[in-house]
Write a protein that holds these residues in place. Structure first.
Motif, mmCIF file in Angstrom:
data_model
loop_
_atom_site.group_PDB
_atom_site.id
_atom_site.type_symbol
_atom_site.label_atom_id
_atom_site.label_comp_id
_atom_site.label_asym_id
_atom_site.label_seq_id
_atom_site.Cartn_x
_atom_site.Cartn_y
_atom_site.Cartn_z
ATOM 1 N N SER A 1 0.765 -1.430 -0.102
ATOM 2 C CA SER A 1 0.159 0.009 0.160
ATOM 3 C C SER A 1 0.967 1.300 0.022
ATOM 4 N N GLY A 2 1.960 1.234 0.371
ATOM 5 C CA GLY A 2 2.837 2.396 0.465
ATOM 6 C C GLY A 2 2.821 2.981 1.761
ATOM 7 N N TYR A 3 3.688 4.029 1.847
ATOM 8 C CA TYR A 3 3.646 4.550 3.419
ATOM 9 C C TYR A 3 2.495 5.481 3.781
ATOM 10 N N VAL A 4 1.977 6.345 2.591
ATOM 11 C CA VAL A 4 0.835 7.186 2.947
ATOM 12 C C VAL A 4 -0.649 6.443 3.114
ATOM 13 N N SER A 5 -0.776 5.399 2.272
ATOM 14 C CA SER A 5 -1.909 4.659 2.421
ATOM 15 C C SER A 5 -1.967 3.722 3.566
ATOM 16 N N THR A 6 -0.786 3.300 4.286
ATOM 17 C CA THR A 6 -0.844 2.453 5.387
ATOM 18 C C THR A 6 -1.197 3.120 6.678
ATOM 19 N N SER A 7 -2.198 2.234 7.471
ATOM 20 C CA SER A 7 -2.433 2.852 8.813
ATOM 21 C C SER A 7 -1.841 1.840 9.739
ATOM 22 N N LEU A 8 -1.619 2.491 10.959
ATOM 23 C CA LEU A 8 -1.419 1.560 11.844
ATOM 24 C C LEU A 8 -2.227 0.464 12.472
ATOM 25 N N ASN A 9 -3.474 0.906 12.219
ATOM 26 C CA ASN A 9 -4.556 0.005 12.487
ATOM 27 C C ASN A 9 -4.490 -1.218 11.572
ATOM 28 N N GLU A 10 -4.052 -1.066 10.504
ATOM 29 C CA GLU A 10 -4.097 -2.207 9.264
ATOM 30 C C GLU A 10 -2.782 -3.084 9.806
ATOM 31 N N ILE A 11 -1.624 -2.531 10.172
ATOM 32 C CA ILE A 11 -0.510 -3.235 10.605
ATOM 33 C C ILE A 11 -0.949 -4.041 11.951
ATOM 34 N N VAL A 12 -1.622 -3.450 12.785
ATOM 35 C CA VAL A 12 -2.035 -3.889 14.181
ATOM 36 C C VAL A 12 -2.946 -5.356 13.745
ATOM 37 N N ARG A 13 -3.715 -5.294 12.708
ATOM 38 C CA ARG A 13 -4.740 -6.420 12.373
ATOM 39 C C ARG A 13 -3.683 -7.496 11.644
ATOM 40 N N VAL A 14 -2.879 -7.087 10.746
ATOM 41 C CA VAL A 14 -2.134 -8.119 10.178
ATOM 42 C C VAL A 14 -1.208 -8.807 10.961
ATOM 43 N N ALA A 15 -0.675 -8.062 12.013
ATOM 44 C CA ALA A 15 0.348 -8.570 12.875
ATOM 45 C C ALA A 15 -0.208 -9.545 14.147
ATOM 46 N N ASP A 16 -1.625 -9.262 14.038
ATOM 47 C CA ASP A 16 -2.542 -9.639 15.193
ATOM 48 C C ASP A 16 -1.716 -9.700 16.485
ATOM 49 N N VAL A 17 -1.534 -8.268 16.927
ATOM 50 C CA VAL A 17 -0.949 -7.787 18.157
ATOM 51 C C VAL A 17 -2.199 -6.666 18.372
ATOM 52 N N THR A 18 -2.013 -6.088 19.801
ATOM 53 C CA THR A 18 -2.595 -4.963 20.113
ATOM 54 C C THR A 18 -2.007 -3.903 19.771
ATOM 55 N N GLN A 19 -2.727 -2.601 19.823
ATOM 56 C CA GLN A 19 -2.172 -1.306 19.727
ATOM 57 C C GLN A 19 -0.995 -0.980 20.613
ATOM 58 N N GLY A 20 -1.300 -1.409 22.030
ATOM 59 C CA GLY A 20 -0.384 -1.097 22.915
ATOM 60 C C GLY A 20 0.832 -1.816 22.718
ATOM 61 N N ALA A 21 0.826 -2.948 22.050
ATOM 62 C CA ALA A 21 1.922 -3.739 21.815
ATOM 63 C C ALA A 21 2.938 -3.091 20.601
ATOM 64 N N LEU A 22 2.039 -2.387 19.782
ATOM 65 C CA LEU A 22 2.807 -1.791 18.777
ATOM 66 C C LEU A 22 3.573 -0.474 19.195
ATOM 67 N N TYR A 23 2.750 0.081 19.839
ATOM 68 C CA TYR A 23 3.289 1.475 20.520
ATOM 69 C C TYR A 23 4.370 1.233 21.401
ATOM 70 N N PHE A 24 4.610 -0.041 22.143
ATOM 71 C CA PHE A 24 5.559 -0.266 23.010
ATOM 72 C C PHE A 24 6.870 -0.505 22.391
ATOM 73 N N HIS A 25 6.689 -1.037 21.028
ATOM 74 C CA HIS A 25 8.131 -0.762 20.127
ATOM 75 C C HIS A 25 8.186 0.120 19.401
ATOM 76 N N PHE A 26 7.129 0.588 18.915
ATOM 77 C CA PHE A 26 7.393 1.922 17.871
ATOM 78 C C PHE A 26 6.435 2.957 18.228
#
Length: 225
Positions: free
Chosen positions: A33-58
């Protein structure tokens, strides 16, 4: 092991695995999708992690994108170092490296994502995005310096200019291939690129690496398979 030590080790291992999940998921989404069209929500969904887990690392999308670019860069530079050490010919080594990088692009989501992100660099990750291109030109120059020491290049060849041209042509070739055929003809395009470019760089226009460019690139494809 001290009391609680095993639990702490297990916790650290889970954190490492979660971070890897996030990076791999981000690479898949950024590549598609490229940078602009990518959302963190989509990354969280694909990674199957919580938003808290994502923000803990990045801390942000740009921080995560910069890490993907950094990992892509490390993989590409590692391939360059191996081929520079292993090949007796600087010219053949450069051709082989282009094939190895092409196979990374075709088979490794992190590499595909890192290269796409580098072309879409926004202000907050501009520095990270510039590095792979600068290093690829620097790597190409090291191969050309080796080739010159072996008498493979024209005596009047400007190595800095030649390295810049090689870097730009490789970048353009892989982008056109991915855009037009999804990368299915990338190895073939690279072989044609070298057959056009190398005669203007080498001292012997019949250099075996030119005549066998397709074979050299296909060799890296077989090694990567």
């Amino acid at each position: 092991m001290r009391p609680g030590g095993a639990a702490e080790v297990a916790k650290q291992q889970r954190a490492i695995e979660t971070r890897s999940q996030i990076i791999n998921a981000a690479a898949q989404v950024f590549a598609a999708s490229g940078y602009v069209s990518t959302s963190l929500n989509e990354i969280v969904r694909v990674a199957d992690v919580t938003q808290g887990a994502l923000y803990f690392h990045f801390g942000s999308k740009s921080e995560l994108a910069a890490e993907v670019i950094r990992l892509q860069h490390a993989k590409s530079i590692g391939a360059g170092a191996r081929h520079l050490d292993e090949q007796d010919s600087g010219i053949a080594g450069m051709v082989l490296l282009s094939g190895a990088l092409a196979n990374q692009i075709l088979n490794d989501p992190v590499v595909r994502a890192g290269l796409r992100l580098s072309t879409e660099a926004v202000a907050e990750m501009a520095e990270a995005a510039q590095l792979p291109y600068e290093e690829w030109a620097s790597t190409a120059k090291r191969f050309l310096e080796k080739a010159r020491a072996l008498g493979e290049t024209r005596a009047d060849l400007d190595l800095d200019a030649a390295a810049e041209v090689v870097s730009s042509l490789f970048t353009g070739t892989q982008f056109v291939s991915v855009a037009t055929t999804g990368g299915s003809d990338l190895l073939e395009r690279l072989a044609r690129m070298w057959k056009v470019v190398l005669p203007g760089m080498v001292s012997d226009p019949e250099h075996w690496a030119i005549l066998r460019a397709s074979e050299l690139i296909e060799t890296t494809a077989l090694e990567a398979a």
